[in-house]
Design an enzyme around this catalytic site. Structure first.
Site, PDB file in Angstrom:
ATOM      1  CE  LYS A 126      -7.613   3.518   9.686  1.00 41.63           C
ATOM      2  NZ  LYS A 126      -6.884   2.838   9.664  1.00 41.63           N
ATOM      3  N   GLY A 148       0.602  -1.173  -0.396  1.00 39.10           N
ATOM      4  CA  GLY A 148      -0.380   0.027   0.022  1.00 39.10           C
ATOM      5  C   GLY A 148       0.605   1.332   0.044  1.00 39.10           C
ATOM      6  CE1 TYR A 174      -9.463   3.712   6.452  1.00 35.64           C
ATOM      7  CE2 TYR A 174      -9.936   6.444   6.891  1.00 35.64           C
ATOM      8  CZ  TYR A 174      -8.806   5.006   6.381  1.00 35.64           C
ATOM      9  OH  TYR A 174      -7.513   5.031   6.843  1.00 35.64           O
ATOM     10  CG  ASP A 185      -7.660 -12.171   2.373  1.00 32.00           C
ATOM     11  OD1 ASP A 185      -7.823 -11.508   4.491  1.00 32.00           O
ATOM     12  OD2 ASP A 185      -8.118 -12.496   2.029  1.00 32.00           O
TER      13      ASP A 185
HETATM   14  N1  SER Z   1      -6.240   9.678   3.419  1.00 31.11           N
HETATM   15  C1  SER Z   1      -7.387   8.211   4.300  1.00 31.11           C
HETATM   16  C2  SER Z   1      -8.133   8.786   3.427  1.00 31.11           C
HETATM   17  O1  SER Z   1      -8.420   9.600   2.498  1.00 31.11           O
HETATM   18  C3  SER Z   1      -7.637   9.211   5.267  1.00 31.11           C
HETATM   19  O2  SER Z   1      -7.070   8.638   6.227  1.00 31.11           O
HETATM   20  O3  SER Z   1      -9.047   7.738   3.016  1.00 31.11           O
END
Ligand code: SER
Length: 319
Positions: free
Chosen positions: A147, A11, A143, A53
């Site tokens: 987190k 990544g 997301y 995975d």
């Molecule tokens: N850079 C990430 C995003 O834009 C945020 O942690 O999803």
């Protein structure tokens, strides 16, 4: 000397972090792992590379035992915009993947784990200017949900099982080695690619959108400094606020135009505008600065000049 496993090594953060860790600990002592993306040459040629995975605990355990792993960087994640397209997969990779890794750490005796949180842990009810370390966490993206939950899991596993869990809330990250994919802050990287290639960029957030950002070399150094800090100095068991600079999309475009004369940016906000509007404009990271001496180095001018200098030959196919 540590034996390290980087999960999510292909990544945006993983590619550069793995190379830096290999420089410091030796190539063969840093195992790079990914789910399916092919490894770039530089990773493939500098140390062990493995596919698994994060939902496959047995495969993870096998790698940990074979390589005698004592430290893990668990970076596997879908970003904010992609996560909204497939919230179930985001939950699976981001949160169940973390829970699996934490459990495998306990079962295999891995001592230390790093996991990235983000400004996405905050939401529209969070104070947006100079956002404090401890504040309202009511994110509106999956997301962000993963987190906040992940931060709490890290704290839980530290308190309950004594695992040495460490984390930072990264701002938007700007880099030229590996592109981000599916994030809301991606415009701050894409603008450089398009400026160099076409002298033109259509930005997917409005010109006045301000978000906290950081250059990748600062982020990599900060991550390693946190991992090297004495545990007794750390006072945050969830995730540290981490900041460098904040600027609007227009300020960034103006800076790019200064370096690349003739560059023009226009603005067509899409669905990502709402995500950007729910995140802070600036971050108070004084706790990180106090506890482990965090200090950023790159400002907007330095970032922009370094991006153009390094990306131009890459895009010209010379690097
Ligand atoms: N850079 C990430 C995003 O834009 C945020 O942690 O999803």
């Amino acid at each position: 000397m540590s034996n390290i496993l980087v999960i999510g090594a292909v990544g945006q953060i993983g590619t550069e972090l793995t190379m830096e860790l290999r420089k410091r600990h030796g190539g063969k002592n840093v195992v790079a792992a990914t789910r399916k993306t092919p490894f770039p040459k530089e990773l493939e040629q500098s140390g062990p590379c493995i596919f698994f995975d994060v939902s496959d605990k047995e495969a993870m355990k096998k790698v940990i035992k074979e390589h005698n792993i004592d430290t893990i960087y668990q970076l596997a994640s879908l970003l904010s915009a992609t996560g909204e397209k497939d919230p179930d997969l985001a939950f699976q990779i981001n949160l169940i993947g973390l829970k699996n890794t934490l459990d495998v750490c306990r079962e295999c005796g891995v001592k230390k784990i790093f996991w990235p949180s983000s400004i996405a842990a905050f939401g529209p009810t969070t104070p947006r200017d100079n956002t404090p370390q401890r504040t309202v966490l009511e994110p509106t993206t999956m997301y962000g949900v993963t987190k906040v939950s992940g931060e709490l899991l890290l704290q839980y596993y530290h308190n309950k099982y004594g695992l040495d869990t460490r984390s930072v809330r990264y701002p938007g990250l700007i880099s030229y080695k590996a592109e981000p994919g599916g994030g809301t802050t991606d415009y701050s990287v894409a603008i450089f690619y398009e400026a160099i290639k076409h002298k033109k960029y259509t930005c997917f957030v409005g010109s006045h959108t301000v978000l906290p950002m950081m250059y990748m070399p600062d982020a990599i150094r900060g991550t390693i400094e946190l991992m090297d800090a004495p545990r007794e100095k750390l006072t945050v068991a969830t995730s540290y606020n981490l900041a460098a600079i904040s600027f609007s999309a227009k300020e960034l475009a103006d800076e790019v135009a200064r370096i690349i004369p003739g560059f023009v940016c226009d603005y067509k906000p899409d669905h990502r505008q709402a995500i950007a509007d729910s995140w802070p404009k600036s971050i108070d990271d004084s706790q990180a600065r106090k506890d482990w001496n965090w200090k950023h180095k790159f400002g907007l001018k330095e970032i922009s000049e370094d991006m153009v200098k390094n990306l131009t030959p890459i895009l010209a196919g010379k690097k």
